[in-house]
Scaffold this motif. Sequence first.
Motif, PDB file in Angstrom:
ATOM      1  N   TYR A 187       0.818  -1.230   0.000  1.00 45.87           N
ATOM      2  CA  TYR A 187       0.000   0.000   0.000  1.00 45.87           C
ATOM      3  C   TYR A 187       0.847   1.273   0.000  1.00 45.87           C
ATOM      4  O   TYR A 187       0.656   2.136  -0.857  1.00 45.87           O
ATOM      5  N   PRO A 188       1.772   1.426   0.979  1.00 47.48           N
ATOM      6  CA  PRO A 188       2.584   2.652   0.951  1.00 47.48           C
ATOM      7  C   PRO A 188       3.343   2.774  -0.367  1.00 47.48           C
ATOM      8  O   PRO A 188       3.476   3.864  -0.920  1.00 47.48           O
ATOM      9  N   LEU A 198       2.994   8.773  -6.959  1.00 43.10           N
ATOM     10  CA  LEU A 198       3.542  10.118  -6.831  1.00 43.10           C
ATOM     11  C   LEU A 198       4.733  10.287  -7.782  1.00 43.10           C
ATOM     12  O   LEU A 198       4.821  11.282  -8.509  1.00 43.10           O
ATOM     13  N   LEU A 238      -3.211  10.473  -6.004  1.00 36.56           N
ATOM     14  CA  LEU A 238      -3.113   9.784  -4.708  1.00 36.56           C
ATOM     15  C   LEU A 238      -4.497   9.437  -4.168  1.00 36.56           C
ATOM     16  O   LEU A 238      -4.727   8.319  -3.682  1.00 36.56           O
ATOM     17  N   LEU A 263       1.387   4.328  -3.220  1.00 39.22           N
ATOM     18  CA  LEU A 263       1.271   5.792  -3.159  1.00 39.22           C
ATOM     19  C   LEU A 263       2.573   6.443  -3.628  1.00 39.22           C
ATOM     20  O   LEU A 263       2.562   7.402  -4.398  1.00 39.22           O
ATOM     21  N   ARG A 264       3.700   5.893  -3.169  1.00 41.19           N
ATOM     22  CA  ARG A 264       4.987   6.450  -3.581  1.00 41.19           C
ATOM     23  C   ARG A 264       5.158   6.306  -5.102  1.00 41.19           C
ATOM     24  O   ARG A 264       5.567   7.242  -5.786  1.00 41.19           O
TER      25      ARG A 264
END
Lengths: 289, 289
Positions: B8-9, B16, B33, B12-13
Amino acid sequence: MKTYLDCYPCFLRHGLDAGRIAGLSESQQKRVLNGIMKVLQEMQPEATPPELAQIIHRRIREMTGGADPYKEIKEEQNRLMLSIEESLKKEVEEAPRPLVAALKLAGACNAIDMGPTRTWKTPEELIHQLRNPNLDHFEERQLLDCLTKARNLLYVADNAGEIVGDKILLSILKREMPIDITVAVRGAPILNDANVEDAIKTGIDRLGNVITTGSDAPGAILSGCSQDFMENFETADVVIAKGQGNYEALEGCKKEDLFFLLQVKCGVVARDLGTSEGKITLRKNRPGL
Amino acid sequence: MKTYLDCYPCFLRHGLDAGRIAGLSESQQKRVLNGIMKVLQEMQPEATPPELAQIIHRRIREMTGGADPYKEIKEEQNRLMLSIEESLKKEVEEAPRPLVAALKLAGACNAIDMGPTRTWKTPEELIHQLRNPNLDHFEERQLLDCLTKARNLLYVADNAGEIVGDKILLSILKREMPIDITVAVRGAPILNDANVEDAIKTGIDRLGNVITTGSDAPGAILSGCSQDFMENFETADVVIAKGQGNYEALEGCKKEDLFFLLQVKCGVVARDLGTSEGKITLRKNRPGL
């Protein structure tokens, strides 16, 4: 400091780490992540990272029935730092300018963090860092000038363990300057941040009046702090705020003689401060910026 | 491979990074995002990482009017690899077992990635990695056994630039074994994954029939692939699937003689494969696992 887009992935990672430390099941961890994503989608643009961290950790504590998942970690950190307190203090006392050496040590102790990525793994690595702080933009002259004129200091602490370094600094400061000291810790368990019991266990309470922020945020978000804290904050001649959370919560606020002493732990704060990750820095607040 | 919570993290990275490479404004990046978080909250538990990456990149391409943000990056990667192709090929030819050396080289070329964190920064670092592959669990004997008995091979490529390494491998394979080769590339721009134009530019099309997956996912998700690809996949005596995206999409599927050749680029895949980040690995599929 506002929450940058680069903070979003970090919040998910942080929530996952915290959920695992709290012993949540995988489905509970997923609920934590879903909750964080909901908050991030709905948040106000000016919300600061500690406000979001506060919400995340409240949710995790709710899921674990209110227990403090970081209790043992904090006790271990206090124990470790108390076991080396005397030798660190001796080094500081033997330095050419003990007060400046103690300031650097207190800054280096901010490496004892559980939020963003830790920069040390073993106690030996930590001790090496404390003895060889990697400094940048360390405005000790400006702080010492303010302290010389001040009658009272509010010291906003950050983490358990770390406050043993704060204690060394405050004991030397108290000896060298006739200044009244108030130490503020967090009002409730949040991450490995120091609470009143950590202040008592490490003996920092013997150097000044201990108060709390009155809040469970990992940074002194003024809108959430108690009246007692606010009175101390507003009337203090000098404020020293430790750590990234306090920087994120307080930078740019109206207080003039406010100094931030921290180790920079992520690229976002590094950019905000014009330095690089890992550095120990001491900065004067720039109100309204 | 299912999407783990640790992904999950990273999504997002990744979103981005991709949004910034595509030149999106900050508010557009925020929309990306928010879109990713919506997808993550609503996703099916068995969805694989390439399925999510596909959705993320579609959204970014919509915002940029359908342009391929990775076009220049891919051209640069093809150029770089073509400029060192001859010297790499010479080294492989001079090795005691050229085919095995070429397999290792092709695996090492999977370092040319834009998705997860890159393990090289300069062309020199990349060349050093290609010449000194950091191998683990390299099941070349099993693959060579299968290839010896096979009449045809489906080679599912991964990235631009990387396919120059694939080309070196396939040229030696073709010389040493009487085998029909089909090379599959992605059906549309996605990350720096190779498309038909990259196959032609690098000349890999001269070694076998080039087809596409028929899809814009950064991994051959079978439910999204074209009938042409599926026929090739099902009838191929041996399949070699390059890269982490193809591993995530295909591991555990029904195909018996399917091999994954990749550099492990994150902790999640490392755990799934029982190895560590950065390793180049060659594994036989384990159907139904």
